[in-house]
Design an enzyme around this catalytic site. Sequence first.
Site, short mmCIF file in Angstrom:
data_model
loop_
_atom_site.label_atom_id
_atom_site.label_comp_id
_atom_site.label_asym_id
_atom_site.label_seq_id
_atom_site.Cartn_x
_atom_site.Cartn_y
_atom_site.Cartn_z
CG HIS A 13 -17.28 -2.51 -9.84
ND1 HIS A 13 -18.35 -2.91 -9.07
CD2 HIS A 13 -16.33 -2.11 -8.95
CE1 HIS A 13 -18.06 -2.74 -7.78
NE2 HIS A 13 -16.85 -2.26 -7.69
CG ASP A 31 -2.19 0.77 0.99
OD1 ASP A 31 -2.14 1.77 0.25
OD2 ASP A 31 -3.23 0.37 1.52
NE ARG A 40 -13.99 -9.96 -3.07
CZ ARG A 40 -14.39 -9.19 -2.06
NH1 ARG A 40 -13.63 -8.19 -1.64
NH2 ARG A 40 -15.54 -9.41 -1.46
CG PHE A 82 -2.39 -0.69 -8.45
CD1 PHE A 82 -2.22 -2.06 -8.51
CD2 PHE A 82 -3.25 -0.09 -9.35
CE1 PHE A 82 -2.91 -2.82 -9.44
CE2 PHE A 82 -3.94 -0.83 -10.30
CZ PHE A 82 -3.77 -2.20 -10.34
#
Length: 486
Positions: free
Chosen positions: A373, A322, A369, A354
Amino acid sequence: MACTDIDDKANTLRSLISLLADAAEVVIKEWKIEAQDSKHDPLLPSVELYHARQEVVGACGMFSNLVQEPQHRLMEVSFQYFISRALHIAARANLAKFIAEADTGLGVELKEISVKSGIEQSKLAQIFHVLCSTDIFTEIKPGFFANNEISRQLTIEPMRCVALLHGLSVYAGSVQLPTVLLNSVENDKNRTKPTAYEEMHGTTIWEYLQRSPSNLDDTVDSRRELEIFAQAMVGAGRVHATPVYAGMLDLRVNFGAILSLPFVQITHGNAFRMALLSTLAEELVMVLLLLTFLSIPTILFAGGMSLDLAKRFPRLHFVVQDLPAVIPQAEAVWQRELPDAVATKRVRFMPHDFLTEQPIKGADVYLMRYVLHNWRDEQCIMILSKLRDAMGPQSRILDVDQIMRTTVGSTHLQRAPEPLPANYGHAQLLSHAVDIAMLSLFNSKERTPEEFISLAQQAGLRVVKVWECRTIVGVTEMRRNDAPVN
């Protein structure tokens, strides 16, 4: 109405009755099997029960539409948000909990619930009556109410927060959706793409949740909306998690023991990203890329799939990645939820962004996951392209996301039996509601198999298969477009 039209409707009606009767027998049979299984997980129906449920719900919805007067049905749908509003009020007032605590088997008198909730008695009756007609709560006798199987779910705090959350800023943000959509062509030309949520609240949902002290102005619940959001994500995630885990076992059976491959990476998240890394067939290592590019506290999502996997698979080892500012929060969550994993170094924590180069190259499987969307197509292509850069010739991407079904169907998905529409019709209403919620919040969407294929192609990937699970969430398998075809 012409005779041929009447004959067609009559034949459809009879077909639906026959389909409903057959599916009902399957449901009853599966209920009896479940009752004899002390280890049965209610969130994981058998394949037979899942499909029978879809058929029953789809047939009942189509049956209702067929026999109802069309104008009445249109009016009913246009008013349905008031039914949702009644549920929001019930959740916010914690009515199910009050009833559960006071009911001795004869129901609880409206007057008593009114005193506890602070809602005036006649107005509270209106809320109860609409919910009882929707089969949420039961009126035992005039003025006495009890929980039923559905309302009892509101006594489970994460599920109450699911209902509560969608009555707060998310609900208010949807007010601007018509205005945003009616101006969307012009906004696209000008490269301004505000979301309905941003138009209403003047900021993104993540920033709003961070800075909003509280949206609850009653004495029943004074938590910040951010805390409610956190609990809601846990509740909603766990509804779909068990069928997805079962689907992953199907993946393992179907293509070479996915979870025992020598090197596996998984990416996960809403505002976060998660990665699972496996190094040995008997000793798996999970890397959690919980990137919070807007510094949303890790606690919001750490109670979901990542911790669930750690608890379900004790041989998994985890590396949490993170942004540096968020790593201490991630450590605190794991220390509280699974301290043994921290003590035995089954979980490690690593600062990482990321959006920079992924340090893990050539993983066999990258699992995302609830990532895509939240993003528009152009951003999804960028995310997938970043993963492609890190993939080897044998690598796979597994995207765990809702798989949208339309009434015309898809060659990649199982079709519903006739006379139902290909997607089972009413059985997909939750999927469509979530899809519109993504549109309102992010200008994004839930995607059909064909839309996933388009994204993959533009990112230099190809879709190998869409794996259906016993829920609205599925798994889309992708590989590099230059990878060998097995």
